[in-house]
Write a protein that holds these residues in place. Structure first.
Motif, short mmCIF file in Angstrom:
data_model
loop_
_atom_site.label_atom_id
_atom_site.label_comp_id
_atom_site.label_asym_id
_atom_site.label_seq_id
_atom_site.Cartn_x
_atom_site.Cartn_y
_atom_site.Cartn_z
N TYR A 173 -2.45 1.22 6.98
CA TYR A 173 -3.47 2.26 7.11
C TYR A 173 -4.56 1.73 8.03
O TYR A 173 -4.95 0.57 7.96
N CYS A 206 0.85 -1.19 0.00
CA CYS A 206 0.00 0.00 0.00
C CYS A 206 0.89 1.24 0.00
O CYS A 206 1.95 1.26 0.64
N VAL A 207 0.46 2.27 -0.70
CA VAL A 207 1.26 3.50 -0.80
C VAL A 207 1.04 4.45 0.38
O VAL A 207 1.49 5.58 0.35
N TYR A 208 0.37 3.98 1.44
CA TYR A 208 0.16 4.77 2.65
C TYR A 208 1.51 5.22 3.19
O TYR A 208 2.43 4.42 3.36
N GLY A 209 1.67 6.49 3.47
CA GLY A 209 2.96 7.05 3.88
C GLY A 209 3.25 6.98 5.36
O GLY A 209 4.34 7.32 5.79
N GLY A 210 2.31 6.53 6.18
CA GLY A 210 2.53 6.46 7.62
C GLY A 210 3.24 5.19 8.03
O GLY A 210 3.63 4.37 7.21
N THR A 211 3.41 5.04 9.35
CA THR A 211 4.04 3.83 9.85
C THR A 211 3.00 2.73 10.00
O THR A 211 1.87 2.98 10.41
N HIS A 238 -5.77 4.96 -0.09
CA HIS A 238 -4.44 5.03 -0.70
C HIS A 238 -4.24 4.01 -1.82
O HIS A 238 -3.61 4.31 -2.82
N CYS A 239 -4.76 2.77 -1.62
CA CYS A 239 -4.55 1.74 -2.65
C CYS A 239 -5.87 1.18 -3.20
O CYS A 239 -5.86 0.46 -4.19
#
Length: 57
Positions: free
Chosen positions: A18, A10-15, A40-41
Motif C-alpha cells: 500500500y 497486509c490485506v491490501y488488495g492491490g499489487t 488496511h492493516c
C-alpha cells in the motif's frame, strides 16, 4: 512524499505494498508531519527514501 506499508501480510488488495503519496506543497514542514497509518492493516507507514535521478539533457 511517499509512504509505504512495511507489513508483508497486509490485506491490501492491490499489487505491491500500500502506498500513500502526499504532495510536497501539502506539507509545511517535512520534519513535523503526522504519523500516517495503513487503512488496511493499521500499521505505521514508513517514508520511502527514493530520490529520483536528476534529469539529463
Amino acid at each position: 512524499m511517499k509512504f509505504l506499508c512495511p507489513e508483508k501480510e497486509c490485506v491490501y488488495g492491490g499489487t505491491g505494498s500500500y502506498e500513500l503519496n502526499i504532495p510536497q506543497e501539502a506539507c509545511v514542514d517535512e520534519q513535523n508531519i503526522a504519523t500516517p497509518f495503513c487503512p488496511h492493516c493499521g500499521n505505521t507507514l514508513v517514508k520511502s527514501e527514493y530520490v529520483p535521478e536528476p534529469f539529463e539533457q
